[in-house]
Design a protein around this motif. Structure first.
Motif, PDB file in Angstrom:
ATOM      1  N   LEU A 254       0.797  -1.333   0.073  1.00 47.24           N
ATOM      2  CA  LEU A 254      -0.102  -0.038   0.034  1.00 47.24           C
ATOM      3  C   LEU A 254       0.716   1.257  -0.047  1.00 47.24           C
ATOM      4  O   LEU A 254       0.502   2.265  -0.614  1.00 47.24           O
ATOM      5  CB  LEU A 254      -0.913  -0.073   1.240  1.00 47.24           C
ATOM      6  N   THR A 255       1.904   1.288   0.520  1.00 49.96           N
ATOM      7  CA  THR A 255       3.080   2.456   0.713  1.00 49.96           C
ATOM      8  C   THR A 255       3.547   2.577  -0.566  1.00 49.96           C
ATOM      9  O   THR A 255       3.628   3.909  -1.115  1.00 49.96           O
ATOM     10  CB  THR A 255       3.873   2.024   1.722  1.00 49.96           C
ATOM     11  N   ASN A 256       3.735   1.524  -1.237  1.00 48.74           N
ATOM     12  CA  ASN A 256       4.611   1.830  -2.596  1.00 48.74           C
ATOM     13  C   ASN A 256       3.393   1.929  -3.837  1.00 48.74           C
ATOM     14  O   ASN A 256       3.962   1.790  -4.946  1.00 48.74           O
ATOM     15  CB  ASN A 256       5.873   0.973  -2.829  1.00 48.74           C
ATOM     16  N   ASN A 257       2.331   1.844  -3.495  1.00 50.09           N
ATOM     17  CA  ASN A 257       1.019   1.952  -4.410  1.00 50.09           C
ATOM     18  C   ASN A 257       1.080   0.963  -5.474  1.00 50.09           C
ATOM     19  O   ASN A 257       0.591   0.882  -6.446  1.00 50.09           O
ATOM     20  CB  ASN A 257       1.453   3.526  -5.399  1.00 50.09           C
ATOM     21  N   SER A 258       1.386  -0.255  -4.793  1.00 51.62           N
ATOM     22  CA  SER A 258       0.957  -1.652  -5.667  1.00 51.62           C
ATOM     23  C   SER A 258      -0.145  -1.641  -5.499  1.00 51.62           C
ATOM     24  O   SER A 258      -1.049  -2.111  -6.588  1.00 51.62           O
ATOM     25  CB  SER A 258       1.736  -2.836  -5.069  1.00 51.62           C
ATOM     26  N   TYR A 259      -0.828  -1.535  -4.323  1.00 52.45           N
ATOM     27  CA  TYR A 259      -2.514  -1.587  -4.051  1.00 52.45           C
ATOM     28  C   TYR A 259      -2.992   0.091  -3.722  1.00 52.45           C
ATOM     29  O   TYR A 259      -2.192   0.502  -2.921  1.00 52.45           O
ATOM     30  CB  TYR A 259      -2.864  -2.576  -3.303  1.00 52.45           C
ATOM     31  N   GLU A 260      -4.022   0.369  -4.109  1.00 58.31           N
ATOM     32  CA  GLU A 260      -4.485   1.513  -3.949  1.00 58.31           C
ATOM     33  C   GLU A 260      -5.414   1.561  -2.731  1.00 58.31           C
ATOM     34  O   GLU A 260      -5.359   2.628  -1.929  1.00 58.31           O
ATOM     35  CB  GLU A 260      -5.341   2.057  -4.847  1.00 58.31           C
ATOM     36  N   ALA A 261      -6.076   0.467  -2.427  1.00 54.47           N
ATOM     37  CA  ALA A 261      -6.666   0.212  -1.025  1.00 54.47           C
ATOM     38  C   ALA A 261      -6.760  -1.045  -0.747  1.00 54.47           C
ATOM     39  O   ALA A 261      -6.917  -1.950  -1.336  1.00 54.47           O
ATOM     40  CB  ALA A 261      -8.331   1.195  -1.150  1.00 54.47           C
ATOM     41  N   ALA A 262      -7.321  -1.191   0.641  1.00 60.10           N
ATOM     42  CA  ALA A 262      -7.698  -2.655   1.127  1.00 60.10           C
ATOM     43  C   ALA A 262      -8.340  -2.506   2.257  1.00 60.10           C
ATOM     44  O   ALA A 262      -8.203  -1.717   3.314  1.00 60.10           O
ATOM     45  CB  ALA A 262      -6.234  -3.423   1.512  1.00 60.10           C
ATOM     46  N   GLN A 640     -17.080  14.832   0.997  1.00 59.46           N
ATOM     47  CA  GLN A 640     -16.473  14.156  -0.235  1.00 59.46           C
ATOM     48  C   GLN A 640     -17.235  13.165  -0.821  1.00 59.46           C
ATOM     49  O   GLN A 640     -16.942  12.658  -1.948  1.00 59.46           O
ATOM     50  CB  GLN A 640     -15.332  13.431   0.988  1.00 59.46           C
ATOM     51  N   ASN A 641     -18.026  12.474   0.096  1.00 56.65           N
ATOM     52  CA  ASN A 641     -18.882  11.354  -0.622  1.00 56.65           C
ATOM     53  C   ASN A 641     -19.950  11.903  -1.683  1.00 56.65           C
ATOM     54  O   ASN A 641     -20.045  11.329  -2.682  1.00 56.65           O
ATOM     55  CB  ASN A 641     -19.512  10.396   0.278  1.00 56.65           C
ATOM     56  N   ASN A 668     -16.243   3.661  -2.770  1.00 59.97           N
ATOM     57  CA  ASN A 668     -16.639   5.215  -3.045  1.00 59.97           C
ATOM     58  C   ASN A 668     -16.768   5.689  -1.483  1.00 59.97           C
ATOM     59  O   ASN A 668     -16.794   6.937  -1.597  1.00 59.97           O
ATOM     60  CB  ASN A 668     -17.845   5.301  -3.839  1.00 59.97           C
ATOM     61  N   LEU A 669     -16.562   5.185  -0.472  1.00 58.56           N
ATOM     62  CA  LEU A 669     -16.874   5.767   0.824  1.00 58.56           C
ATOM     63  C   LEU A 669     -15.155   6.293   1.179  1.00 58.56           C
ATOM     64  O   LEU A 669     -14.415   5.794   0.600  1.00 58.56           O
ATOM     65  CB  LEU A 669     -17.230   4.853   1.982  1.00 58.56           C
ATOM     66  N   GLN A 670     -15.220   7.151   2.181  1.00 60.03           N
ATOM     67  CA  GLN A 670     -14.138   7.518   2.734  1.00 60.03           C
ATOM     68  C   GLN A 670     -13.503   6.363   3.574  1.00 60.03           C
ATOM     69  O   GLN A 670     -13.962   5.763   4.206  1.00 60.03           O
ATOM     70  CB  GLN A 670     -14.251   8.657   3.624  1.00 60.03           C
ATOM     71  N   SER A 671     -12.061   6.488   3.290  1.00 57.36           N
ATOM     72  CA  SER A 671     -11.133   5.509   4.371  1.00 57.36           C
ATOM     73  C   SER A 671     -11.046   6.242   5.811  1.00 57.36           C
ATOM     74  O   SER A 671     -10.982   7.332   5.984  1.00 57.36           O
ATOM     75  CB  SER A 671     -10.059   4.973   3.659  1.00 57.36           C
ATOM     76  N   MET A 672     -11.040   5.276   6.826  1.00 53.34           N
ATOM     77  CA  MET A 672     -10.771   5.871   8.119  1.00 53.34           C
ATOM     78  C   MET A 672      -9.489   6.369   8.213  1.00 53.34           C
ATOM     79  O   MET A 672      -8.361   5.943   7.232  1.00 53.34           O
ATOM     80  CB  MET A 672     -10.638   4.568   9.046  1.00 53.34           C
ATOM     81  N   ASN A 673      -9.216   7.546   9.000  1.00 56.18           N
ATOM     82  CA  ASN A 673      -7.828   8.387   8.733  1.00 56.18           C
ATOM     83  C   ASN A 673      -6.654   7.679   9.172  1.00 56.18           C
ATOM     84  O   ASN A 673      -6.889   6.518   9.729  1.00 56.18           O
ATOM     85  CB  ASN A 673      -8.118   9.622   9.527  1.00 56.18           C
ATOM     86  N   ARG A 725     -15.556   3.466   5.180  1.00 59.33           N
ATOM     87  CA  ARG A 725     -15.108   2.107   4.777  1.00 59.33           C
ATOM     88  C   ARG A 725     -15.201   1.333   6.152  1.00 59.33           C
ATOM     89  O   ARG A 725     -14.732   1.921   7.145  1.00 59.33           O
ATOM     90  CB  ARG A 725     -14.209   1.703   4.058  1.00 59.33           C
ATOM     91  N   ARG A 726     -15.490   0.002   6.276  1.00 59.44           N
ATOM     92  CA  ARG A 726     -15.360  -0.750   7.453  1.00 59.44           C
ATOM     93  C   ARG A 726     -13.829  -0.695   7.739  1.00 59.44           C
ATOM     94  O   ARG A 726     -13.111  -1.363   6.970  1.00 59.44           O
ATOM     95  CB  ARG A 726     -15.906  -1.978   7.170  1.00 59.44           C
ATOM     96  N   PRO A 727     -13.446  -0.300   9.052  1.00 62.58           N
ATOM     97  CA  PRO A 727     -12.140  -0.475   9.371  1.00 62.58           C
ATOM     98  C   PRO A 727     -11.887  -1.949   9.869  1.00 62.58           C
ATOM     99  O   PRO A 727     -12.811  -2.662   9.926  1.00 62.58           O
ATOM    100  CB  PRO A 727     -11.943   0.540  10.600  1.00 62.58           C
TER     101      PRO A 727
END
Length: 923
Positions: A254-262, A640-641, A668-673, A725-727
């Motif tokens: 996630l840090t090196n942008n291989s994946y955008e979200a999890a 944002q949403n 499409n929801l906001q991720s937890m900070n 999003r669900r944490p």
């Protein structure tokens, strides 16, 4: 009935153990509901869909893995394409990303771990790919055993001791009387919330070799969604994406942008066309919305067990703490309101405010250079009355009460936390050793040493490097505190300059209330400076924490938390400390004022005292801060949403939300900070400081905090359920470093309240006057009429001709008093100008100073003694919980003894059989 629970067995003691015989004890299987529901457990999802149905107890092989509740099969976006395999985790990446090789190797290793995957393109953006991850039953069992996840294995039981007939009859009558009473409106009905089996059963670490001991009705629901997501996340954190000992883990991808979200999926929509009362809840998310996040249930207790089941123990503990804090604010708010009302009802009988209002002939010296005119003391009548509302005889009692309240709050929270930790099986839970941070590994990978615990080589930070970084970080902290002091200094200069400007203002309302206008505008400017500096502090704290190079994530989190709290606490309270303890204390006297840079005269207190400025500062900052926080709490994710939906509508036309699969709706929801619950805790801890530190000057602070927290709970709930999003559900057994910060604030509040009463308020000068200088001096009492003449005794006389040239007023006062003013009064205890030693301190000044110091010492020692006594008298564990834990230890010993006897008996029987068979071989 008296409830008792047996302690869970570890893997060495779980076997076929005969039931323990208990004398004079009737064992009664626990009932699921008092309304007669069958004792057989219900499947979780069938409970949600139809509260009136029950599932039978099934063997672990009686249902296949593909058995999924019918409604879940039909729901969109919760399963794979086959409609059977549940989605336990979602990974999101873009096809245009340049990290495809790392992803491919990562996904190959995921399959090697036994996880199943399925890819699907986004309906709204073809570049976005969703990778759905499912953990089969075998994988869940294997890692549940490795992670020591506790699962239900036996029903809890009640032990009903034999009682006398008289006591039984009395109990029946009491229960009958309770039936006539109205139901508690703050509690939910029993049929509203589902039956959570894990809360009503003994649990033990899962073991595949003893799987027949655990209560398994359905393999697909034995591990709930939160547990499944936690297991999958645990696996993903240990899967390699490149060759090398440190090239592993989802976080690094996630840090090196291989994946955008999890993220794990929500359990469907939180809305439903059907009523929850008639059709039941569609899913646990819908149930949480109806019973927790919906504004219509603001007065209801929080369903903590359901929150914990859906979001994990860490978030559950936060809401448990917030609810406990809010509940404890009720008595504090009531007492603070009573103190304020006492000031309202005694306002007409206050001799000090009466004397000020009647002092039409007392001329006060100007409060600023040149532009400020002479004033009558009676012009301060309104401010004197307002000051009495907050500074009265009940203030000292309220300060002591709040110091004791803070101690009681913390001590009882310890007990509440212990009960939750026991109910949630966290008593024996220990946090796993944190992994070394990737940044630490990259920095110190060339220097390794043997870990004394694991015996494996690990990166090592040299002693000199570590403490040189800590020294630089500490210097940075000190510098930022100096920045705060500089900002406060700027506000002080603003107040000094604008008080003269407002005094020469053309508008009479502003000109006549120049000091109040100065204070009000200064507070608003100070609030804007606070909000701007908070943004700067977050970046500085992040930079300094990374500069320290903490070894593990928990060390990084604790270091960052402490810095951010220290920065924001100093930023928020520095101006308040200035007004409380420095405003008007070092101004000098007329004719010999102390000046900034030998130019600006320091600001003086209002003729009615400095407490009115402190009240305005606290009231405005507290209201504005909480309003801004609540707006950002909900307004930002809502905006944002909404913007995301508008963007999708512009690009792809109107797409019904229901037509999108669940993973795309959640994406499409906001991720937890990024800092988790840090912002949530920080707001409440700063509010706790405002509520306790200067509460002697603002008794309405607990009431404002209570109103805010009632709103805050529902805002947070709505945000977690609908906007985020669900944490990832995670475990924790307490609130961490925040408890130590709360204890520190409690100690600081005793000191500050002692100084506020002794230095800022007029409580001590009035007390000294009543017993030493007033009409009742020497009588050993201070009753009604003893304060007559106090205002005149607290004002000194100044000859106008002794003014400095730059302080000389432009008018001589003849336009107000029909003749030129020769003498004016000011707040101090000094000799008159005609005495042998003009303008020196009188004996009354030294008496007041000695009384103030004595009050601070006595107040602090008395309150600290009370706090220590209360902390000693309130045990950390409730007696019934301690008894239950002791009972479980006793039961575990008895069970081990019985199991050992049974093993020996089996060995003896087998030996006899062998001996018998051996003898039969001979004729």
């Amino acid at each position: 009935m008296e409830e008792s629970s047996a302690e869970t067995l570890d893997s060495s003691t779980q076997g076929d153990v005969p039931p323990l015989a208990v004398k004079d004890v009737q064992v009664v299987l626990q009932k699921e509901r008092s309304d007669g529901i069958s004792t057989r457990s219900r499947d979780d999802d069938s409970t949600l869909h139809n509260p009136g149905t029950h599932s039978s107890i099934l063997d672990d092989n009686s249902k296949s893995q593909s058995a999924v509740p019918e409604r879940r099969n039909k729901s969109s976006g919760l399963c794979f394409g086959d409609g059977k395999s549940l989605i336990d985790y979602i990974l999101v990446y873009r096809k245009s990303s340049s990290q495809s090789e790392k992803r491919e190797m990562f996904e190959r290793n995921i399959r090697a771990e036994g996880l199943r995957m399925e890819k699907e393109a986004s309906l709204t953006n073809s570049d976005v790919i969703f990778l759905k991850v499912h953990a089969p039953w075998d994988v869940l069992c294997r890692y549940a055993e490795l992670m020591n996840i506790r699962m239900p294995f036996r029903r809890k039981i009640f032990y009903m001791h034999r009682r006398h007939k008289f006591l039984s009859r009395m109990e029946k009558r009491i229960n009958k009387f309770r039936g006539w009473l109205p139901r508690k409106p703050m509690k939910f009905d029993n049929d509203t919330l589902p039956y959570l089996e894990e809360n009503e059963s003994f649990t033990a670490p899962f073991s595949r070799s003893r799987i027949h001991h655990f209560i398994i009705h359905n393999k697909d629901t034995f591990f709930n969604n939160a547990t499944r997501s936690r297991i999958v996340h645990h696996i993903l954190q240990r899967v390699k994406y490149e060759e090398g000992k440190n090239k592993m883990g989802l976080n690094r991808l996630l840090t090196n942008n291989s994946y955008e979200a999890a993220f794990p999926l929500h359990e469907g929509s939180y809305h439903s066309k059907n009523s929850i009362r008639t059709h039941g809840a569609e899913n646990h998310r819908h149930l949480l919305y109806e019973c927790w996040a919906w504004w219509g249930v603001w007065y209801k207790y929080q369903p903590l067990d359901l929150i914990r089941r859906y979001f994990g123990e860490k978030i559950g503990l936060y809401f448990a703490w917030l609810g406990w804090y809010t509940g404890m604010l009720f008595p504090a708010a009531l007492v603070g309101l009573f103190v304020f009302l006492y000031g309202v009802f005694t306002l007409e009988h206050c001799p000090v405010s009466k004397e000020i209002c009647q002092a039409t002939d007392t001329i006060m010296c100007p409060i600023c250079d040149q532009y400020c005119p002479y004033l009558r003391l009676s012009d301060s009548c309104i401010y004197a009355k307002v000051t009495h509302l907050f500074d009265n005889e009940a203030t000292v009692f309220f300060a002591v009460f709040m110091a004791v309240w803070a101690t009681v709050f913390l001590e009882f929270w310890k007990r509440r936390r212990a009960v939750l930790a026991y109910d949630w099986d966290l008593i024996d839970w220990e946090e796993e050793e944190d992994e070394i941070r990737p940044q630490f590994e990259a920095k110190y990978s060339k220097k390794e040493r043997m870990n004394p615990i694991s015996g494996k080589p690990e990166p090592h930070q040299a002693f000199t490097d570590k403490y040189s970084r800590l020294l630089v970080s500490s210097s940075g902290i000190f510098f930022m505190i100096l920045v705060v002091i500089a900002a406060v200094f700027g506000i002080v200069i603003y107040r000094v300059i604008t008080v003269s400007t407002f005094a020469a203002f053309g508008w009479a309302l502003i000109r006549n209330n120049s000091q109040v206008a100065t204070t009000g505008t200064a507070v608003c400017i100070n609030f804007c400076v606070i909000m701007l500096l908070n943004v700067l502090y977050e970046r500085v704290a992040l930079f300094l924490t990374n500069l320290e190079q903490p070894r593990t994530e928990s060390e990084w989190e604790n270091s960052f938390t402490f810095k951010m709290f220290l920065f924001q606490f100093v930023n928020l309270n520095s101006s308040t400390f200035y007004i409380a303890f420095f405003l008007g204390r070092f101004t000098g006297r007329p004719g010999a004022y102390l000046r900034l840079i030998n130019r600006w005269k320091l600001e003086e207190c209002h003729p009615s005292g400095c407490l009115i400025d402190l009240c305005m500062q606290m009231g405005i900052i507290m209201v504005l801060k909480q309003t801004w926080n609540n707006f950002m709490e909900l307004g930002y994710p809502l905006i944002q949403n909404w913007w995301t939906r508008q963007r999708l509508k512009r690009e792809h036309g109107h797409i019904p939300k229901a037509s999108l699969p669940q993973w795309e709706r959640d994406y499409n929801l906001q991720s937890m900070n990024a800092y988790g619950l840090f912002d949530e805790y920080l707001k409440m801890i700063l509010q706790f400081g405002f509520t306790t530190i200067f509460v002697a000057a603002f008794p309405l602070a607990p009431l404002l905090a209570l109103i805010n927290n009632i709103i805050e709970i529902r805002l947070d709930a709505y945000k977690f359920v609908t906007q985020w999003r669900r944490p990832l559900p995670s475990q924790a057994k307490d609130i961490g470093i925040w408890y130590g910060i709360l204890e520190g604030i409690g100690i600081l509040s005793v000191i500050t309240n002692a100084f506020v009463i002794a230095v800022t308020s007029d409580f001590i000068p009035r007390l000294v006057y009543a017993y030493k200088y007033g009409p009742c001096a020497g009588q050993g009492r201070a009753g009604e009429g003893c304060m007559m003449g106090y205002v005149n005794a607290s004002l000194s006389v100044f000859r106008v001709s002794d003014f400095e040239k730059r302080s000389q007023p432009r008018t001589n006062g003849s336009e107000l008093f029909e003749e030129a003013v020769k003498y004016c009064r000011y707040r101090d205890y000094r000799e008159p100008p005609d005495s042998t030693e003009p303008y020196t301190y009188t004996l009354q000044f030294w008496h007041v100073l000695a009384a103030r110091l004595a009050f601070i010492i006595v107040f602090e020692h008395m309150v600290f003694a009370i706090k220590t006594l209360i902390a000693y008298l309130i045990p950390d564990l409730p007696k019934d919980l301690r008894d239950r834990m002791r009972r479980e230890k006793y039961l575990i010993q008895e069970m081990m003894y019985e199991a050992e006897l049974e093993r020996l008996q089996k060995e003896k029987d087998e030996k006899k059989k062998k001996d018998r068979a051996h003898h039969k071989e001979w004729p």
